[in-house]
Design an enzyme around this catalytic site. Structure first.
Site, PDB file in Angstrom:
ATOM      1  N   GLU A 101      37.169  43.600  38.248  1.00 22.22           N
ATOM      2  CA  GLU A 101      35.982  42.513  38.796  1.00 22.22           C
ATOM      3  C   GLU A 101      35.302  43.261  40.261  1.00 22.22           C
ATOM      4  O   GLU A 101      36.009  44.008  40.634  1.00 22.22           O
ATOM      5  CB  GLU A 101      36.892  41.209  39.241  1.00 22.22           C
ATOM      6  CG  GLU A 101      36.773  40.270  38.047  1.00 22.22           C
ATOM      7  CD  GLU A 101      35.214  39.343  38.162  1.00 22.22           C
ATOM      8  OE1 GLU A 101      34.242  40.166  38.729  1.00 22.22           O
ATOM      9  OE2 GLU A 101      35.056  38.456  37.497  1.00 22.22           O
ATOM     10  N   ARG A 128      43.408  30.617  43.239  1.00 23.25           N
ATOM     11  CA  ARG A 128      43.155  31.791  44.127  1.00 23.25           C
ATOM     12  C   ARG A 128      41.783  31.827  44.303  1.00 23.25           C
ATOM     13  O   ARG A 128      40.803  31.587  43.358  1.00 23.25           O
ATOM     14  CB  ARG A 128      43.795  32.993  43.176  1.00 23.25           C
ATOM     15  CG  ARG A 128      43.075  33.214  41.760  1.00 23.25           C
ATOM     16  CD  ARG A 128      43.626  34.671  41.281  1.00 23.25           C
ATOM     17  NE  ARG A 128      43.034  34.757  39.945  1.00 23.25           N
ATOM     18  CZ  ARG A 128      41.692  35.214  39.627  1.00 23.25           C
ATOM     19  NH1 ARG A 128      41.012  35.301  40.704  1.00 23.25           N
ATOM     20  NH2 ARG A 128      41.507  35.363  38.587  1.00 23.25           N
ATOM     21  N   ASN A 165      38.232  34.116  43.781  1.00 21.63           N
ATOM     22  CA  ASN A 165      37.695  34.966  42.625  1.00 21.63           C
ATOM     23  C   ASN A 165      36.402  35.676  43.430  1.00 21.63           C
ATOM     24  O   ASN A 165      36.652  36.293  44.471  1.00 21.63           O
ATOM     25  CB  ASN A 165      37.304  33.963  41.661  1.00 21.63           C
ATOM     26  CG  ASN A 165      37.200  34.847  40.260  1.00 21.63           C
ATOM     27  OD1 ASN A 165      38.086  35.441  40.054  1.00 21.63           O
ATOM     28  ND2 ASN A 165      36.276  34.424  39.466  1.00 21.63           N
ATOM     29  N   GLU A 205      45.438  29.378  35.933  1.00 22.13           N
ATOM     30  CA  GLU A 205      45.512  29.445  34.165  1.00 22.13           C
ATOM     31  C   GLU A 205      47.109  29.992  34.096  1.00 22.13           C
ATOM     32  O   GLU A 205      47.879  30.828  34.767  1.00 22.13           O
ATOM     33  CB  GLU A 205      44.817  30.855  34.190  1.00 22.13           C
ATOM     34  CG  GLU A 205      43.064  30.411  34.074  1.00 22.13           C
ATOM     35  CD  GLU A 205      42.328  31.907  33.646  1.00 22.13           C
ATOM     36  OE1 GLU A 205      41.709  31.475  32.639  1.00 22.13           O
ATOM     37  OE2 GLU A 205      42.728  32.724  34.118  1.00 22.13           O
ATOM     38  N   ASN A 218      32.204  32.216  40.340  1.00 27.98           N
ATOM     39  CA  ASN A 218      31.861  33.597  39.760  1.00 27.98           C
ATOM     40  C   ASN A 218      30.689  34.061  40.719  1.00 27.98           C
ATOM     41  O   ASN A 218      30.505  33.848  41.786  1.00 27.98           O
ATOM     42  CB  ASN A 218      31.596  33.729  38.352  1.00 27.98           C
ATOM     43  CG  ASN A 218      33.132  34.147  37.768  1.00 27.98           C
ATOM     44  OD1 ASN A 218      33.388  35.391  38.465  1.00 27.98           O
ATOM     45  ND2 ASN A 218      33.369  33.820  36.618  1.00 27.98           N
ATOM     46  N   ASP A 235      29.421  35.210  33.881  1.00 23.82           N
ATOM     47  CA  ASP A 235      30.434  35.814  34.953  1.00 23.82           C
ATOM     48  C   ASP A 235      29.948  36.225  36.122  1.00 23.82           C
ATOM     49  O   ASP A 235      29.069  35.524  36.837  1.00 23.82           O
ATOM     50  CB  ASP A 235      31.300  36.709  34.264  1.00 23.82           C
ATOM     51  CG  ASP A 235      32.631  36.848  35.130  1.00 23.82           C
ATOM     52  OD1 ASP A 235      32.760  36.862  36.015  1.00 23.82           O
ATOM     53  OD2 ASP A 235      33.760  37.107  34.251  1.00 23.82           O
TER      54      ASP A 235
END
Length: 327
Positions: free
Chosen positions: A41, A130, A132, A150, A182, A234
């Site tokens: 990521e 958390r 991202n 998750e 995102n 995303d």
């Protein structure tokens, strides 16, 4: 948070078996290193050192790819990093979203990384969240948001996250009831900020005040359902013409979308779970793309999880912004 140490590694790139043929439009997709991560990521191209930084969230690692040497270096942190953004006045300092903390780490790109200071903590009311995706805006403010918890079956706690801005005034919550924070991108000419909450399967557009960093007037500029696009948006980036380039998780592609919401181009990637993208290279005409290999909807086989470079797009991107911690 105190200082933490890390492990480091160097992997020489090997792309001979992982190169896609050039398609009819002259576009070529290649893996930059024969390393597959669970959840790559947050790619960031630092033009000062001509290198790509990115994270692998689940492995708790940060990475630097040097295309001149075709080498990949890594360091392990004591927590899951959601993003890595260089600081404006330092070559070896970065702001990282580490679990729910904004921290500054020191890393020379080859050795160990250590946390040198904590800038703030978010989502105290949802301790299993958390941080991202995160990016700096054109003035050096940091924008980043959170994702709900998750479980091992990827069941998500929805609407528990938020989008934040970090600047001289501290942390400011800009949006709430976010599920998976995102993609972020800014268009100064249009005074626009783009933002993605992935489960919405839409792309948001806000009016953006460059003087204050405030956003207003939410609109949706692209709808995956209406445009019959499989998967979810995303991470994203923007080119010099103001077009968005959006990674499609579960769709195996990157989309080029005009400011008016027109789907202009679809570039296939040999991995189903495409997570983010950014322009890099000496001319900012290479699109670097991160992917994942999470066991969602079946096993994700190689080269899923690799980081790719896409050339031949005949597009250039805007320089990636760095975090200015003196704002």
């Amino acid at each position: 948070m105190g200082s933490s140490s890390s492990k480091s590694s160097v992997v020489e790139s090997s792309t001979s078996e992982m190169t896609s043929p050039v398609n009819d439009f002259g576009i070529k997709v290649e893996a930059i290193a024969d390393c597959a991560f669970l959840l790559g990521e947050g790619p960031h191209w630092d033009e000062r050192v001509q290198a790509l930084y990115f994270v692998s969230i689940n492995e708790k690692t940060i990475h630097k790819y040097d295309p001149a040497k075709e080498s990949l270096t890594s360091a392990t942190l004591e927590g899951r990093p959601g993003f890595i953004v260089p600081l404006e006045d330092h070559l070896d300092h970065f702001v990282v979203g580490l679990e729910r903390d904004f921290v500054v780490i020191q890393w020379d790109g080859t050795g160990t990384a250590r946390v040198v200071r904590k800038l703030g903590e978010v989502d105290q009311q949802s301790p299993r969240n958390r941080l991202n995706d995160g990016k700096a805006d054109p003035t050096g403010r940091l924008f980043a948001g959170t994702i709900g918890h998750e479980d091992e079956k990827f069941n998500l706690d929805k609407n528990t996250g938020s989008l934040y801005r970090l600047d001289s005034h501290g942390l400011t919550a800009l949006c709430d009831k976010i599920s998976i924070s995102n993609g972020l991108a800014w268009d100064l000419k249009s005074k626009a900020m783009y933002y993605i909450d992935s489960p919405e399967r839409k792309i948001r557009r806000y009016d953006y005040d460059v003087e204050t960093g405030d956003i207003s007037n939410l609109q949706y500029m692209f709808d995956f359902e209406t445009n019959k696009v499989e998967g979810a948006p995303d991470g994203c980036t923007i080119d010099t013409n103001g077009n968005l380039w959006v990674a499609v998780f579960g769709g195996g592609c990157v989309l080029q979308i005009s400011p008016e919401g027109e789907l202009m181009q679809r570039v296939e990637v040999p991995a189903k779970q495409v997570t983010s993208c950014t322009f890099g290279g000496a001319k900012l005409d290479t699109l670097y793309v991160t992917t994942a290999r999470l066991n969602i909807a079946g096993e994700q086989k190689h080269p899923s999880g690799c980081t790719f470079k896409i050339t031949g797009l005949e597009m250039t991107g805007l320089p990636n912004n760095r975090f200015n911690d003196t704002l």
